[in-house]
Motif scaffolding. Structure first.
Motif, PDB file in Angstrom:
ATOM      1  N   ASP A  29      32.596  42.894  29.795  1.00  0.00           N
ATOM      2  CA  ASP A  29      33.118  41.966  30.792  1.00  0.00           C
ATOM      3  C   ASP A  29      32.928  42.517  32.194  1.00  0.00           C
TER       4      ASP A  29
ATOM      5  N   LEU B 163      30.669  40.668  35.095  1.00  0.00           N
ATOM      6  CA  LEU B 163      31.142  40.345  36.444  1.00  0.00           C
ATOM      7  C   LEU B 163      30.280  41.028  37.505  1.00  0.00           C
TER       8      LEU B 163
ATOM      9  N   ILE C 280      27.152  39.079  37.921  1.00  0.00           N
ATOM     10  CA  ILE C 280      27.376  37.831  38.652  1.00  0.00           C
ATOM     11  C   ILE C 280      27.497  38.112  40.144  1.00  0.00           C
TER      12      ILE C 280
ATOM     13  N   PHE D 269      32.767  34.107  30.977  1.00  0.00           N
ATOM     14  CA  PHE D 269      32.973  34.152  32.423  1.00  0.00           C
ATOM     15  C   PHE D 269      34.079  33.199  32.848  1.00  0.00           C
TER      16      PHE D 269
ATOM     17  N   GLU E 127      37.149  34.336  34.964  1.00  0.00           N
ATOM     18  CA  GLU E 127      37.406  33.658  36.236  1.00  0.00           C
ATOM     19  C   GLU E 127      38.845  33.152  36.279  1.00  0.00           C
TER      20      GLU E 127
END
Length: 182
Positions: free
Chosen positions: A64, A68, A71, A116, A120
């Motif tokens: 994870d 992130l 991204i 995601f 988020e």
């Protein structure tokens, strides 16, 4: 000294001077206050990854983090760019066993998008909790929403405590049925 290698405790190693030094552990957290299922998922995934010895093959907290980070670098929903970047290769590891399936890329991209979305959501909640703490916001026990919450808790407790009556009623027990309807 006696020829056997001593097993080092997890997260520690010996320095050249013989002292134990703590190896920096991977630390990543999202403080969502338990409003999402993220921490439950992380616990289950970590347990599965550690017990099987497949830390890279089973998706967990570290993946994870790298998702992130990808991204942040490549942009929102740029799954292909993130997957093709060697720096983020760790996020491809859990999918290696599925590579032979026909709709592999679609499955992988859907998983990344769902994951995601969860991250988020947890990050948004973390920010809302941070803002509430900064503004010293507290719950007003006299607010009608709090009374509603209390009433819901009472009804939920009553339903759980009378669960056996429901089973008895369905089994044809008439006194249990009468008590349940009362």
């Amino acid at each position: 000294e006696d020829g056997k290698a001593e097993k080092e405790p997890r997260g520690e190693q010996r320095a050249p001077n013989g002292r134990r030094e703590e190896k920096p552990r991977f630390m990543f957290n999202i403080a969502d206050g338990g409003f999402t299922e993220l921490h439950t998922l992380w616990q289950n995934e970590e347990r599965a990854a550690v017990s099987s010895g497949k830390l890279n093959e089973i998706w967990h907290r570290r993946h994870d983090y790298w998702l992130l980070a990808g991204i942040v670098l490549h942009g929102y929903a740029r799954w292909t760019d993130i997957q093709n970047d060697g720096a983020f290769g760790v996020i491809n590891e859990p999918f290696k066993g599925e590579a032979s399936k026909g709709n592999f890329l679609e499955m992988k991209n859907k998983f990344l998008a769902r994951r995601f979305k969860l991250l988020e959501q947890a990050l948004v909640i973390e920010e809302q909790l941070r803002r509430a703490a900064y503004l010293n916001m507290t719950q007003d026990p006299t607010h009608p929403a709090m009374a509603l919450n209390t009433r819901f808790a009472e009804v939920e407790c009553l339903a759980e405590s009378h669960q056996h009556l429901s089973k008895e009623s369905l089994a044809g027990n008439k006194p249990a049925n009468a008590v349940l309807h009362k």
